[in-house]
Structure formats: structure tokens, C-alpha cells
Design a protein around this motif. Structure first.
Motif, mmCIF file in Angstrom:
data_model
loop_
_atom_site.group_PDB
_atom_site.id
_atom_site.type_symbol
_atom_site.label_atom_id
_atom_site.label_comp_id
_atom_site.label_asym_id
_atom_site.label_seq_id
_atom_site.Cartn_x
_atom_site.Cartn_y
_atom_site.Cartn_z
ATOM 1 N N LYS A 297 -3.251 15.335 3.776
ATOM 2 C CA LYS A 297 -4.421 16.093 3.304
ATOM 3 C C LYS A 297 -4.331 17.546 3.780
ATOM 4 N N GLU B 175 -2.802 11.425 -6.970
ATOM 5 C CA GLU B 175 -2.604 11.526 -5.522
ATOM 6 C C GLU B 175 -1.230 11.021 -5.085
ATOM 7 N N ASN C 240 0.831 -1.199 0.000
ATOM 8 C CA ASN C 240 0.000 0.000 0.000
ATOM 9 C C ASN C 240 0.871 1.256 0.000
ATOM 10 N N THR D 273 -9.494 13.301 -2.005
ATOM 11 C CA THR D 273 -10.160 12.097 -1.500
ATOM 12 C C THR D 273 -9.238 10.895 -1.518
ATOM 13 N N ALA D 274 -8.412 10.794 -2.568
ATOM 14 C CA ALA D 274 -7.548 9.622 -2.741
ATOM 15 C C ALA D 274 -6.340 9.628 -1.808
ATOM 16 N N PHE E 233 0.314 4.482 0.720
ATOM 17 C CA PHE E 233 0.259 5.396 1.865
ATOM 18 C C PHE E 233 0.762 4.730 3.140
ATOM 19 N N LYS F 36 -4.757 9.164 1.439
ATOM 20 C CA LYS F 36 -5.272 8.411 2.582
ATOM 21 C C LYS F 36 -4.582 8.758 3.906
ATOM 22 N N ASP F 37 -3.823 9.823 3.927
ATOM 23 C CA ASP F 37 -3.130 10.234 5.145
ATOM 24 C C ASP F 37 -3.630 11.620 5.540
ATOM 25 N N ASN F 38 -4.165 11.754 6.766
ATOM 26 C CA ASN F 38 -4.769 13.023 7.185
ATOM 27 C C ASN F 38 -3.765 14.166 7.235
#
Length: 893
Positions: free
Chosen positions: A553, A503, A462, A545-546, A464, A548-550
Motif C-alpha cells: 500500500k 489490485e 490467497n 483498499t483491496a 497476498f 492487503k499488504d501494508n
């Protein structure tokens, strides 16, 4: 900017030009004087201006010492990457052999951060003067230049000579990795051999490096180098590791006669004293070159496990212990089948051999209390035992299956598994499978935090999750290791070879920038900035949206605000996706309130496209001044939410974006019908026309839980007793059939299913077993089983008939206008003057002890269909009853 400072700089430049000052006239003190000028410029915030003056001067006087120095230092002080002015300046003094000045200038550059050029130049100076400080400079070069191998090797040799073995090994490892990347075979061989002599026990390191060698330099070279490691383990009789190394070598070349001969010798060493050793070697054709070597090894390892005292597992009989092996016959003691014999050939195919510390063996020979206590007291031991039992590859799912419920209860597992996960994450004695992040392995020797994180990074697929591992590495370990370099390169690779910006590209840029901010020497020299990347994004909302790490973001939003001139418009477009206070607050704080108001108004007008935005504004903006200024009536807001509720139900039914629609649907139901009951509260405080309008809308939402509609309708009736609901007919209990609730209907079906599919087959087995006991006349087991059969058949028949007659009650038909199925009758006993209440349901739900009465019972039938205020008198079983109906409410299902 001070005119005096400008004139002073211009005068210095002109004087230098007119007097044609020679290089020999410059000393370190001259540059210290220039530093005073720069400090004055910094104090007056005029660094950019004096740099511009010097840059203009250099356009026609390119070798001006003063201009080169001031421009270069100003650039570094502003963290600009361009150090060309100082490189030129240092080069001038190198050419003129002014070593002290060169050293001073290099050190001045290094005050602003590491520089390969300045460090290498300084190292050359120290070499000329035999300055011992050269070793410190070499270390700094090695730390920032991942391609530098020769200096790394020199440092390793220096530390080894000084007796610092640990540091020497660390530098030898670094040098080895770098020579591998440069494909310098001789250097690789030299350092590999030296490390085998220094740290032969670090087998995980050699396995890791050999994979890298095989990938970059070829399988043959990797196999040849592993032979050196093999010799150590053979000489020390560490047979398992020696055999694993030989299997690896044979995987590269299964015709390698040397490796095949050696593996036979290792098997003889490992199994010395085994009663059937020679026979099994012969039977497997392990010595015969014509037999596929891995087939021969597999057959030998299967056979060799069968010896007296070893444990085996049979899928029907469980764990057993081999009692004896004689010729081709093997005798095994199973718990319920002792002294069982079978041929060796059959045993090899039917049985699985187990080590004495296999978890299945321990479950068989230890008392449960002992094993449970050990597992609880020593989770690390339990994890090692189970993982090794699964060929040193096991996930948490199988670990749980081995422990619950045979060793731990489900509740005990919850707390135990939390400790286990922490151990698997932090204990260097555990690792992950290089190809599957979910599979854990046990390390014979603990590995470093760096290698553990690197192995997890390689196994992790994965993107992220890999970012998280990189950031963890940068916090817990030194980022100058070869492991970190390879991990970091993975992300810089995205920025050097992307075809489109998505992303992963954006996340890579943000991560690389964050790492470089902490470690400037890692800067990969990218030729673009965030604005350039963002201009290539097709859909910024999808990218957000894509990610996956806050944290990433938030960084993405911060970069948009800080580096895009039209950030406000971008924020408005992003809001329906981001739904964040940060966006709204930033827009209002920067004077874009009108954009926010326009966005909110647009969301309510086009609620189909802005569903989540409507919900956000309703929940978070009611008290905001800017929202109040929009003057959107509260009733209109509620109606908009009801419309969205209806739309989401319809799209769920049509299987359109089901997950997202269910999420929105739940949010709206919580707002309107949850514990705050906003819709009910508003309706009950409104006039009849408003109630009619809102209830009609909610009643038209086809798939809304009927119980919610019923609850709302009865609340309205409590306030407005004569209220007429359009399209709703008052219904009474239908006496034909058997009226039941949906919950009880499902329970009865499950009961019938359990009888047919579980209890009846089990009873048949009981009858079969009883028949096998012989004489039926004295067979009590047979009689009991047959009686049970009669009861089961009768119960199943009765249940099936009732289910066939059952009519599932529709909660929307409940009305509190009269006593009926699904209501609670509140009665005043006119004889005792006591209040009594009875819930009216069906015979399946009947529970007289808790005042739940069947509508088919004599009492239930007597009060059925009567209205509030009526007085009833009736007789049941010669007992007189006299009641007045005080009120009627809705039952809770």
C-alpha cells in the motif's frame, strides 16, 4: 557542461571518421582512455549530453567504435536497459577475431550487472583459450538463465568428477527441472536415473518432480520413472514408501498388472509374521485382476490391522486392545468392557484401528501427568504424534481439541500453541498439505527451506499470502533456484496476460519491480510502466483498499507521487479511503495546502459521503494551522459527529454496510462519550441554549444506549438543577408487576432454561438409573433423585411466574429529582450524624450487605419518591428511623 569536453568528444569522433582507423589499431588501452572521458563527463554531470552527441553520430556512422562505446557505457551507467550499442561493438570485434578486446568489453559490461549476452560471449572466448574460468562463467549463466539446461548438466558432471557430490546433485536437480520444461524426454530419463542412484532417499524430491513430469509430459512417463525409485525402497525393505509409490503408479493406471503384483509382495514383506496374512489377501481378492485394485487394497488394509496386540477405537467404548483373533472371531479388551467378542466382519465396520503411538492410545495407557509433562517438554514430539494420528493431515483446531482440556488447560494452551506455531513454521521436519495451507504434515526426512516455502506457496490460495511467501523466500533462500523461478513466474504471469488492471495486477507490478531491483537479471522485460498501468485503473481507491499488504500500500502511494504528474489530485481523491498523515503531509509539503483545506471543508459539508474523513480531521487536525484557518466552529464539528452517529445507527438498522457503519459508530461514541467525555465537557461549559441544542440532538439518536443519555442528563442536572428536557417526562416507580434490570432478566431466563434443559433431564436419568437398581423401599438413590425432582419443579414454577410478571426497567426513565428505581439515595442519619447511601433496585438485584435495597422492601418503600432535602421519619419492626436526604445520584447498572 564544459565546452572543452564537448569539443574533445567531437574531435575524437571526427578524427576516427577522417582517418578511417582500422579495427586492428584498437587495443584495450584505447577503451581505457575512453573511460577517462566518461568519468570526466560524470564529474561534470554531462553524461546525457555526450551520450546524445554519440547517438547523433551513430545515426550516420553506425559502426563508430568510439560512439558505440561511449553511448553504451553511458546507458549502462544510468541503468538503462538498452545495451544494443555495446552488443554491436562486441560483435564487430568478434568478427575481426580480436579476442582480448572482446573479453575486456564483456567484463566491462558485467561491471554494471549480469548480462546473458556478455556472459555467453565470454564463455565462448574462454572455451577457445581453454581457460578454466569458463566454469565460473557457466555458473553465472545458469544462475540468470532459467532455460539453460545443457550447461547446468555439464556443471553437474564437472562437480561430480571433482568429488563435490552435494553441489553436483544441486546442478543435476536444476538441469532436470529445465529439461522437463523443455520436454526433452531422453535427457529427463538420463538425469532422473542418475539422481535415483545418487540420492534415492530424497523421496519428497522425486514425488515433487514426478508431479511436474505428469503435468508437462504425461502420466505414463511419470509412472515409468517412479518404478526406478520403487526398486530402491523395495530392496531396502522400506515397505511403507514402496507401497505408496505403487499406489501412485496404480492411480495413473489401475490395470497395471506389474504394480498390482508388486504391491502384494510388498504387503507380504510388511506384514510378515501376521497370523492372518494369507487369509486376508485371499479375502480381499488382492490377487484377482477382476477386483478394483483400490477397493481390494482398502479391504486388505482394514483387515490386516486386526491382530493380537493392536489397538482399536469404538465410538462408545473408546480405546481397546485386541486380545486375540481366532478364525472369524475377535476378542477386545476395552477399559470398561473387557473380553468383548465380535465377528471380524463386524469389527471391520465398527472399529477404527490405531497405531500404538496414536494420541488416543497414549491418552488411554499413559498417566495424565506423564503425558502432560511430555507434551510441555517436547512440543515437536506432541505435534508429530497428533498429526500422524490424523493420517498425517491435521490443522491446529484438531491439535487443540486433542490437548485441551484433557492434557493442557486453556491457559497452558495459549503459551504452548505459540511455540507450536513457530515449530510448524520453521522446523523442516514439518510441512503443509499441497492442496490446503491449513493442514500440516510430518516429513519423514527434513526438507530444505526452499522446498518448504515452495510447498506452502503452492498450497496457499490467497494471492497476498503468496506475495508474503515470495518475499520470505527472497530473504531466506537463494533466488536462483527453480522453486523461486516458478513462484516469481506466477506474478510476472499477471503482467503478461491481464485484461483489466486491478489490485492483483498492481501488486504484481510492485512486487516484480522490487525483486528486479535486487536481482536485475530476473527482469522479465515488461513493455509498460506504472503510469501506463495506473491509467487503466477504474477506481484507484478500491485498488488501495483491496491491496492487503501494508508495505505494498505504501509502495502504491509512493509510485503515484513519483510517477504521476497529477499526483496531488489523485492523493486528494484517495484520502477519504487512505486516511493517512503521509498524504496530508506530502500535499502541504509540496505547496498544496489549499487542496487540503478544500478537502476538509468538503468533508464537513458532505459528511454523509465523507464520514471517516470527518472523524480523521476531528482527531488529527485540530491543532494544525491550516485547519484553524478554516474556522469551523467546534460546536459545528460536534454536531456533525452526532449527525454521523445517527446516520450510522439508521443504516445499521436497515442492514446497509453494517460492518463499516459499526466501525464508524464505535469511533464516534469513543470520541464523544469515551473516557475524555468531549461532548459532556463542552456542554457543561456552555450556556443553556447550547446545552439544549446539543442534548436535543443526542436524545434524538434513537438507538444510542439509554444509559449514555441518562448519564449526560444527570450531569446536566447537577449543574443546572431546574433544567427542562424537552420531550422527557419525570417518571416514578410503578408498583404493579416486578421491575427488573435487563441484565438480571436475562440471567433468570438462563437459570430457568438450564433447569428445564439440563438439570431436569439429568434428574430423569438419575431416577431411571435408580429404578434399575431394584427394590425401591431400600433404594436411597431413588429417594434422593425424587427429592431433587420436587425441588427442581418448584424452582422452575416460581421462576416462570416471576419472569411472566417482570417489567424490564428502561434506564432512560431514571431521574435524580426523586428517589426511584435506579438511583442512589445519600442519607444523613439524624440520630448518629453518619452518612449512609442505598442503591434502589428490585428484589432480584437486592443485596443488603452491599447496600443494594429492593424498592419493594419496607425500607425501600419508605424512602421511595422523596426528594433531596426532605426529612423522613418512619418505623420498621418497632425500630425508629430519622433521615434527611442529602443528595440523589444515578446508580451504575
Amino acid at each position: 557542461m564544459s565546452d572543452t569536453l564537448v569539443k574533445s568528444v567531437q574531435d575524437m569522433l571526427n578524427e576516427e571518421k577522417w582517418t578511417r582507423a582500422t579495427i586492428s589499431n584498437y587495443s584495450i588501452n584505447n577503451f581505457k582512455d575512453l573511460d577517462s572521458v566518461i568519468r570526466d563527463a560524470q564529474a561534470e554531470k554531462s553524461v546525457d549530453e555526450i551520450k546524445a552527441i554519440c547517438d547523433e553520430h551513430l545515426s550516420h556512422t553506425k559502426n563508430s567504435i568510439i560512439a558505440l562505446y561511449i553511448s553504451g557505457i553511458c546507458a549502462l551507467s544510468k541503468q538503462l536497459l538498452d545495451d544494443s550499442a555495446l552488443v554491436t561493438l562486441i560483435g564487430i570485434f568478434i568478427d575481426n577475431h580480436k579476442t582480448p578486446v572482446v573479453e575486456h568489453l564483456c567484463n566491462r559490461v558485467l561491471e554494471f550487472g549480469e548480462s546473458k549476452y556478455a556472459l555467453r560471449t565470454l564463455a565462448d572466448c574462454y572455451k577457445e583459450t581453454n581457460n578454466d574460468a569458463i566454469f565460473e562463467i557457466w555458473e553465472r549463466i545458469v544462475k540468470i538463465d532459467y532455460e539453460e539446461a545443457d550447461l547446468t548438466k555439464l556443471l553437474a558432471e564437472k562437480y561430480e568428477k571433482d568429488g563435490d557430490r552435494e553441489t553436483a546433485v544441486d546442478f543435476y536437480k536444476k538441469a532436470l527441472y529445465r529439461y522437463i520444461n523443455r520436454k526433452q524426454g531422453n535427457s529427463v530419463k538420463e538425469i532422473w536415473s542418475h539422481l535415483v542412484a545418487l540420492i534415492p532417499q530424497e523421496i519428497d524430491f522425486f514425488y515433487h518432480v514426478q508431479r511436474k513430469i505428469a503435468k508437462i509430459m504425461g502420466d505414463d512417463r511419470s509412472a515409468m520413472l517412479m518404478q526406478e525409485v520403487y526398486v530402491y525402497y523395495k530392496d531396502n525393505s522400506e515397505w511403507d514408501t514402496a507401497i505408496d509409490i505403487l499406489k501412485l503408479i496404480l492411480s495413473y493406471d489401475d490395470k497395471d498388472s506389474w504394480a498390482r503384483k508388486e504391491i502384494v509382495e510388498c504387503f507380504r514383506g510388511k506384514h510378515a509374521g501376521h497370523s492372518q496374512l494369507d487369509e486376508y489377501i485371499k479375502a480381499s481378492n488382492l490377487n484377482q485382476g477382476w477386483r478394483n485394485v483400490f477397493e481390494a487394497i482398502g479391504e486388505f488394509e482394514k483387515h490386516i490391522s486386526f491382530d493380537a496386540g493392536n489397538f482399536v477405537f469404538h465410538r462408545s467404548w473408546g480405546v481397546g486392545r485386541i486380545a486375540s483373533v481366532k478364525n472369524d472371531e475377535i476378542t477386545i479388551d476395552f477399559a470398561k468392557k473387557r473380553g468383548h467378542t465380535m465377528s471380524l466382519k463386524m469389527a471391520v465396520n465398527a472399529l477404527q484401528t490405531l497405531s500404538k503411538d496414536h494420541i488416543w492410545v497414549l491418552k488411554s495407557i499413559w498417566k495424565k501427568e506423564k503425558l502432560t509433562s511430555k507434551v510441555k517438554e517436547d512440543p515437536s514430539w506432541a505435534l508429530r504424534t497428533i498429526i500422524k494420528s490424523y493420517d498425517n493431515n491435521c490443522d491446529l483446531k484438531h491439535i487443540k481439541a486433542e490437548l485441551v482440556p484433557s492434557v493442557l488447560t486453556a491457559n497452558e494452551w495459549t503459551g504452548w500453541s505459540t511455540k507450536a506455531r513457530a515449530i510448524l513454521k520453521d522446523d523442516p521436519g514439518f510441512g503443509v498439505n499441497p492442496t490446503n495451507i491449513d493442514l500440516f504434515v510430518v516429513r519423514d526426512r527434513p526438507i530444505s527451506v526452499e522446498e518448504k516455502l515452495f510447498n506452502e506457496f503452492k498450497a496457499q490460495k490467497n494471492f497476498f499470502a503468496r506475495i508474503d511467501l515470495l518475499m520470505t523466500f527472497s530473504e531466506k533462500a537463494e533466488p536462483d533456484s527453480e522453486y523461486f523461478a516458478e513462484m516469481f513466474t506466477y506474478f510476472t504471469g499477471y503482467l503478461k496476460a491481464f485484461n483489466q488492471v486491478n489490485e492483483q495486477t498492481i501488486a504484481s507490478y510492485l512486487v516484480v519491480k522490487q525483486i528486479v531491483a535486487k536481482h536485475p537479471h530476473l527482469n522479465p522485460g515488461l513493455q509498460f510502466n506504472f503510469s501506463d498501468l495506473f491509467s487503466e485503473i477504474e477506481n484507484p481507491s478500491l485498488v488501495y483498499t483491496a491491496i492487503k499488504d501494508n508495505d505494498l500500500k505504501r509502495s502504491y502511494l509512493m509510485h503515484i507521487k513519483n510517477f504521476l504528474p497529477d499526483w496531488a489530485d489523485v492523493f486528494v481523491k484517495l484520502f477519504p479511503t487512505v486516511l493517512s498523515n503521509e498524504i496530508i503531509d506530502a500535499l502541504i509539503r509540496e505547496g498544496y495546502t489549499d487542496k487540503v483545506k478544500a478537502l476538509a471543508a468538503l468533508s464537513y459539508e458532505n459528511y454523509r459521503d465523507y464520514r471517516e474523513a470527518v472523524i480523521w480531521f476531528f482527531k488529527n487536525a485540530q491543532d494544525a494551522d491550516w485547519f484553524k484557518e478554516l474556522s469551523i466552529p467546534y460546536e459545528k464539528q460536534l454536531i456533525t459527529l452526532i449527525h454521523i452517529l445517527d446516520v450510522t445507527f439508521r443504516e445499521i438498522a436497515n442492514h446497509r454496510e453494517t460492518t463499516e457503519n459499526r466501525k464508524i459508530n464505535r469511533q464516534i461514541q469513543t470520541i464523544l462519550l469515551g473516557k475524555d467525555n468531549l461532548l459532556e465537557s463542552y456542554m457543561l461549559k456552555s450556556d443553556v441554549d447550547t446545552i439544549t441544542r446539543l442534548y436535543t440532538l443526542i436524545d434524538d439518536v434513537k438507538d444510542l444506549d439509554p444509559a449514555e443519555k441518562m448519564k449526560l442528563r444527570n450531569k446536566i442536572l447537577e449543574i443546572h438543577k431546574g433544567f427542562k428536557f424537552f420531550g422527557v417526562e419525570e417518571k416514578t416507580v410503578v408498583t404493579r408487576g416486578l421491575i427488573v434490570t435487563s441484565k438480571m432478566f436475562e440471567e433468570k431466563k438462563k437459570t430457568l432454561q438450564n433447569i428445564i434443559e439440563v438439570e431436569v433431564p439429568a434428574n430423569s436419568k438419575e431416577i431411571g438409573f435408580a429404578l434399575s437398581l431394584g427394590d425401591l423401599r431400600e433404594n436411597s438413590e431413588y429417594k434422593a433423585a425424587k427429592e431433587r425432582q420436587t425441588i427442581l419443579n418448584a424452582t422452575a414454577t416460581r421462576l416462570q411466574e416471576e419472569i411472566d410478571r417482570a417489567q424490564i426497567f428502561d434506564p432512560t426513565t431514571v431521574t435524580v429529582a426523586r428517589v426511584s428505581f435506579g438511583t442512589v439515595a445519600h442519607l444523613l442519619n439524624n440520630d448518629t450524624k453518619q452518612e449512609e447511601k442505598y442503591t434502589i433496585l428490585g428484589p432480584w438485584e437486592s443485596d443488603p450487605d452491599n447496600s443494594v435495597i429492593s424498592y419493594m422492601s419496607p425500607f425501600g418503600n419508605a424512602i421511595l419518591n422523596h426528594r433531596e432535602g426532605e426529612t423522613l421519619t418512619f418505623t420498621i419492626n418497632e425500630r425508629e428511623y430519622n433521615y434527611t436526604i442529602s443528595s440523589i445520584t444515578t446508580a451504575t447498572f
